[in-house]
Design an enzyme around this catalytic site. Structure first.
Site, PDB file in Angstrom:
ATOM      1  N   GLU A 291      47.160  17.947   3.089  1.00 43.79           N
ATOM      2  CA  GLU A 291      48.224  18.947   3.222  1.00 43.79           C
ATOM      3  C   GLU A 291      49.056  19.029   1.949  1.00 43.79           C
ATOM      4  OE1 GLU A 291      47.408  16.465   5.232  1.00 43.79           O
ATOM      5  OE2 GLU A 291      48.195  16.730   7.253  1.00 43.79           O
TER       6      GLU A 291
ATOM      7  N   CYS B 287      47.509  13.087   0.677  1.00 43.48           N
ATOM      8  CA  CYS B 287      46.952  13.754   1.851  1.00 43.48           C
ATOM      9  C   CYS B 287      46.496  15.179   1.503  1.00 43.48           C
ATOM     10  CB  CYS B 287      48.010  13.871   2.947  1.00 43.48           C
ATOM     11  SG  CYS B 287      48.498  12.317   3.678  1.00 43.48           S
TER      12      CYS B 287
ATOM     13  N   ASN C  64      42.119  15.270   1.097  1.00 44.23           N
ATOM     14  CA  ASN C  64      42.756  14.001   0.752  1.00 44.23           C
ATOM     15  C   ASN C  64      42.012  13.348  -0.407  1.00 44.23           C
ATOM     16  OD1 ASN C  64      40.758  13.742   2.787  1.00 44.23           O
ATOM     17  ND2 ASN C  64      41.550  11.784   3.484  1.00 44.23           N
TER      18      ASN C  64
ATOM     19  N   CYS D 271      53.890  14.410   4.981  1.00 40.65           N
ATOM     20  CA  CYS D 271      53.468  15.819   4.857  1.00 40.65           C
ATOM     21  C   CYS D 271      54.381  16.742   5.665  1.00 40.65           C
ATOM     22  CB  CYS D 271      52.019  15.975   5.280  1.00 40.65           C
ATOM     23  SG  CYS D 271      50.876  15.219   4.092  1.00 40.65           S
TER      24      CYS D 271
HETATM   25  N1  THU Z   1      45.571  11.842   5.665  1.00 38.80           N
HETATM   26  C1  THU Z   1      45.717  13.161   5.318  1.00 38.80           C
HETATM   27  O1  THU Z   1      45.049  13.658   4.407  1.00 38.80           O
HETATM   28  N2  THU Z   1      46.637  13.886   6.002  1.00 38.80           N
HETATM   29  C2  THU Z   1      47.413  13.403   7.015  1.00 38.80           C
HETATM   30  O2  THU Z   1      48.318  14.088   7.453  1.00 38.80           O
HETATM   31  C3  THU Z   1      47.122  12.086   7.580  1.00 38.80           C
HETATM   32  C4  THU Z   1      46.321  11.183   6.707  1.00 38.80           C
HETATM   33  C5  THU Z   1      44.591  11.047   4.921  1.00 38.80           C
HETATM   34  C6  THU Z   1      45.173   9.967   4.057  1.00 38.80           C
HETATM   35  C7  THU Z   1      44.023   9.006   3.949  1.00 38.80           C
HETATM   36  O3  THU Z   1      43.168   9.430   2.897  1.00 38.80           O
HETATM   37  C8  THU Z   1      43.276   9.163   5.264  1.00 38.80           C
HETATM   38  O4  THU Z   1      43.717  10.381   5.818  1.00 38.80           O
HETATM   39  C9  THU Z   1      43.530   8.031   6.259  1.00 38.80           C
HETATM   40  O5  THU Z   1      44.887   7.806   6.414  1.00 38.80           O
END
Ligand code: THU
Length: 132
Positions: free
Chosen positions: A58, A56, A45, A90
């Site tokens: 993913e 994110c 992320n 995602c």
């Molecule tokens: N986040 C992800 O990278 N993937 C997800 O599916 C859920 C959330 C990240 C976004 C943000 O940087 C942190 O997690 C908190 O929401």
């Protein structure tokens, strides 16, 4: 006991999570995406002071892969400190390319929390077929 292929993908996701840029949430996420032809693309992320531009892990992995010509995916490992679940955005992006893909949710110690599929995570999803 994890199967070796799952273990390898989870380890790649843990490695990717080390690059997470998370000055705001402190919540590191790593993803490792396996294509049908055996290639692995990783992502983390990447947060932003403007908050909404945050991407994110993913989607970082998926967009890296798609931008290199990949469109069919077999499996994705997503790792977080609590074995958390992929967000709705995602899920939608995964559904676009590979609704049948296996999704592994694991924690940063490599423990598997859930093994499921995109279609299970996004039932009755809206996808490319709707626009044909
Ligand atoms: N986040 C992800 O990278 N993937 C997800 O599916 C859920 C959330 C990240 C976004 C943000 O940087 C942190 O997690 C908190 O929401």
């Amino acid at each position: 006991m994890l199967n070796p292929a799952d273990h390898e993908l989870i380890q790649a996701a843990i490695e990717a999570s080390r690059n997470a840029y998370i000055p705001y949430s402190g919540y590191a996420v790593g993803a490792a995406l396996l294509t049908v032809d055996g290639a692995v693309y990783t992502g983390c992320n990447v947060e932003n002071a403007g908050y909404t531009p945050t991407v994110c892990a993913e989607r970082t992995a998926l967009f890296k892969a798609v931008s290199e010509g990949q469109r069919q995916f077999e499996r994705i490992a997503v790792v977080t400190r609590d074995g958390g679940s992929p967000c709705g955005v995602c899920r939608q992006v995964m559904f676009e390319f590979s609704p049948g893909m296996t999704v592994l949710m694991a924690d940063l110690d490599g423990k598997l929390h859930l093994r499921t599929t995109v279609a299970e995570l996004l039932p009755h999803g809206f996808g490319p077929a709707n626009l044909q």
